[in-house]
Design a protein around this motif. Structure first.
Motif, short mmCIF file in Angstrom:
data_model
loop_
_atom_site.label_atom_id
_atom_site.label_comp_id
_atom_site.label_asym_id
_atom_site.label_seq_id
_atom_site.Cartn_x
_atom_site.Cartn_y
_atom_site.Cartn_z
N GLN A 442 36.24 42.37 37.47
CA GLN A 442 37.61 41.87 37.68
C GLN A 442 37.61 40.69 38.66
O GLN A 442 38.38 39.75 38.49
N LEU A 443 36.76 40.75 39.68
CA LEU A 443 36.69 39.66 40.65
C LEU A 443 36.23 38.37 39.97
O LEU A 443 36.72 37.28 40.30
N GLN A 545 37.94 33.91 29.30
CA GLN A 545 38.50 34.42 28.05
C GLN A 545 37.72 35.63 27.54
O GLN A 545 38.31 36.63 27.14
N VAL A 546 36.42 35.55 27.58
CA VAL A 546 35.60 36.66 27.08
C VAL A 546 35.73 37.87 28.00
O VAL A 546 35.79 39.02 27.53
N LEU A 547 35.77 37.65 29.30
CA LEU A 547 35.99 38.76 30.23
C LEU A 547 37.32 39.45 29.93
O LEU A 547 37.39 40.69 29.89
N ALA A 548 38.36 38.66 29.71
CA ALA A 548 39.67 39.23 29.41
C ALA A 548 39.65 40.00 28.10
O ALA A 548 40.22 41.10 27.99
N ASN A 549 38.99 39.45 27.09
CA ASN A 549 38.90 40.13 25.80
C ASN A 549 38.18 41.46 25.92
O ASN A 549 38.58 42.47 25.34
N PRO A 559 42.85 40.86 36.27
CA PRO A 559 43.74 40.30 37.29
C PRO A 559 43.50 38.82 37.53
O PRO A 559 42.38 38.32 37.39
N GLU A 560 44.56 38.11 37.90
CA GLU A 560 44.44 36.69 38.22
C GLU A 560 44.11 36.46 39.69
O GLU A 560 43.70 35.36 40.07
N ALA A 561 44.33 37.48 40.50
CA ALA A 561 44.01 37.37 41.93
C ALA A 561 43.65 38.75 42.44
O ALA A 561 44.15 39.76 41.97
N MET A 562 42.74 38.79 43.43
CA MET A 562 42.34 40.07 44.04
C MET A 562 42.20 39.87 45.55
O MET A 562 41.89 38.78 46.00
#
Length: 562
Positions: A442-443, A545-549, A559-562
């Motif tokens: 996620q990071l 994109q691939v991480l999100a998929n 997440p967009e921010a951590m």
């Protein structure tokens, strides 16, 4: 790319037949296109020449040389080389990698998905817990594995029906009703009048209190109202089952798990499905009487012993409703039926398949397919966590979600192969460290989003088309590793669907995040040179994109921010 290479090798084999190097009637054997472990062996390799050698009565290296000559280079293929006794190694041209990035950006959320399922119906049954108490951690593992199998199959083009089978009939439901009744009458678990096999958790008191207060529960659009009469065991049973079904549904919703179909075991009896199934089994000629009981000769279909269908007292064994239930799946159009269960159910699998074959309904021999999971051990502070005050004898799924969070709980419960024992370390799952795999992945996604925020803050521009036009620095090991990792996503997703192993997705995402971290450490992104900046950001955004998929397939947030 694997498909492209496979087609090129098949064309080469056809050319060798035409040239008389291979017999004209030689069928194309099964060969593989795979990624070699050693990068020195190229980007892909094939054993085609090795498997052709024996039927062609030829030397594999000689066939490899002929195949290499017959496969055209140029375009995506920079070179075809021969290694060892006859392996074909392929090296891709830079344009092939460049096009891979363009495909990621062009396809977006659809990148990696395929249509191999062709819209056929696959029913996935999972959790299917008795409505006798809160869901425990084992149910949680079943829930996330089943849910991710459904997501993986959907990504492979199947029309997926998610199904929950409620065992709302039988001895355990009677024990539930008696337990709630005892609580409603003021009897506690340690009192003399407590039912011998009663449920002792505090949740039983909650159900009894709601029943006495004339509460109401809505489950799947139906409202069940409590009468408050502690002597009405039927009313108590109906309310308790509805109450706990609603509780379980709430736990699953908090876990991001939902279903299309809720199938009640009681409906098999109410609709006469069990009564209909037995005569059909008898008509098939595989049933016989012995000792006053009716048996099915399941040994004729691979079971280790024959099974009783109807006991001498006239009641049916669990085997019969199981067969009736899976017959209903076939009748409802489930071309595939996949059931996720705990490993303790292993003994019942062969008899259900045998019963379905004995019906002679054209049901495939492998129907249904089973995915079995092993138990989960939960650790905190180096010690095993076993009990929940509310449930009494086990740790609930809601307890785990409350402690570790939904994303970490889903990740940790699905990240290992289902048939392996799983140790869930709450301390690790909660930690914001690079040792925590879900945090690490996620990071990486959040870090790429952060690059875009920094880009805006610094007043720098970004042109995606210009970035995709920039040549990749494939001589840089970190760049090549990251591009290669991105390109693996479609084949990895296909493999996870074929094998019904969603843990492969978690493993892949961690590897992709590690590849990006190496690239991130090796490169600066927000540089003054627009071409360099655009090229590096285009690669980073493809990674995002691939991480999100992949995270979406696991039901984990990106997440967009951590």
């Amino acid at each position: 790319m694997k498909s492209t290479l496979k087609a090129l090798v098949e064309q080469g084999i056809a050319a060798l037949r035409d040239q008389g190097i291979l017999p004209a009637d030689l069928a194309t054997p099964d060969f593989v296109i795979e990624r070699p472990k050693d990068r020195a062996h190229g980007d892909f390799s094939s054993n085609a020449a090795m498997v052709l050698a024996k039927p062609a009565r030829s030397n594999p290296r000689a066939i490899a040389q002929a195949l290499a000559a017959a496969i055209p280079t140029g375009g995506d293929i920079a070179a075809v080389e021969i290694a060892g006794p006859g392996f074909l190694n392929f090296r891709l041209a830079p344009d092939a990698w460049q096009r891979q990035l363009r495909e990621v950006h062009a396809q977006g959320d659809a990148y990696g998905r395929n249509a191999s399922g062709a819209g056929r119906v696959a029913g996935v049954e999972y959790v299917s817990a008795n409505p006798t108490g809160p869901l425990h951690v084992g149910h949680g593992r079943a829930a996330v594995i089943g849910d991710c199998i459904a997501r993986v199959l959907d990504a492979n083009g199947w029309d997926v029906k998610r199904e929950f089978y409620y065992n709302d009939a039988g001895v355990q439901i009677e024990n539930l009703a008696k337990s709630v009744q005892a609580r409603a009458r003021g009897i506690r678990p340690d009192d003399a009048g407590w039912p011998e096999d009663g449920y002792r958790g505090d949740y039983i008191a909650d159900v009894a209190r709601a029943f006495l207060d004339h509460g109401s529960v809505e489950v799947e659009g139906q409202v069940v109202k409590a009468t408050g009469d502690a002597d009405d065991i039927d009313a108590i049973r109906r309310f308790a089952v509805a109450y706990l079904r609603n509780e379980q549904n709430g736990d699953l919703a908090a876990f991001g798990v939902s279903f299309d179909v809720y199938f009640l075991e009681s409906s098999l009896y109410a609709d006469g499905k069990v009564e209909e199934t037995v005569p059909q089994l008898v008509e098939g000629g595989h049933a016989y009487e012995d000792g006053g009981a009716l048996w099915l000769r399941t040994t004729a279909f691979g079971d280790d012993k024959d099974r009783v269908m109807r006991k001498s007292d006239g009641t049916y064994t669990y085997f019969v409703p199981d067969v009736a239930y899976h017959l209903s799946k076939w009748q409802r159009g489930y071309e595939r039926a996949i059931t996720e269960l705990g490993a303790d159910h292993h003994g019942s699998l062969a008899r259900v398949k045998a019963g379905l074959q004995a019906l002679d309904k054209g049901i495939p021999q492998g129907y249904p397919e089973y995915v079995l999971h092993q138990m989960v051990t939960v650790m905190r502070g180096g010690e095993e966590v076993k009990l929940s005050k509310r449930a009494g004898s086990y740790l609930t799924l809601r307890d785990l979600i409350d402690e570790a969070g939904r994303d970490a709980t889903r990740w940790f419960l699905v990240a290992r192969k289902p048939d392996s024992q799983l140790v869930f370390d709450i301390d690790l799952a909660r930690s914001q460290s690079l040792d925590n795999p879900v945090y690490y992945v996620q990071l990486s996604h959040a870090r790429i989003c952060g690059l875009l925020r920094q880009l805006k803050e610094r007043g720098l521009g970004f042109d995606l088309d210009n970035g995709l036009a920039q040549a990749l620095d494939l001589d840089n090991a970190a760049t090549l590793e990251l591009v290669t990792s991105i390109s693996r996503w479609p084949e990895l997703l296909a493999a996870a669907g074929q094998l019904l192993e969603p843990h492969l997705v978690a493993q892949y995402l961690l590897e992709l995040a590690q590849a990006f971290q190496s690239y991130y450490n090796d490169h600066q992104f927000l540089v003054d040179d627009a071409d360099v900046r655009d090229g590096r950001l285009a690669l980073a955004l493809a990674t995002r994109q691939v991480l999100a998929n992949g995270l979406a397939v696991l039901g984990v947030q990106a997440p967009e921010a951590m």
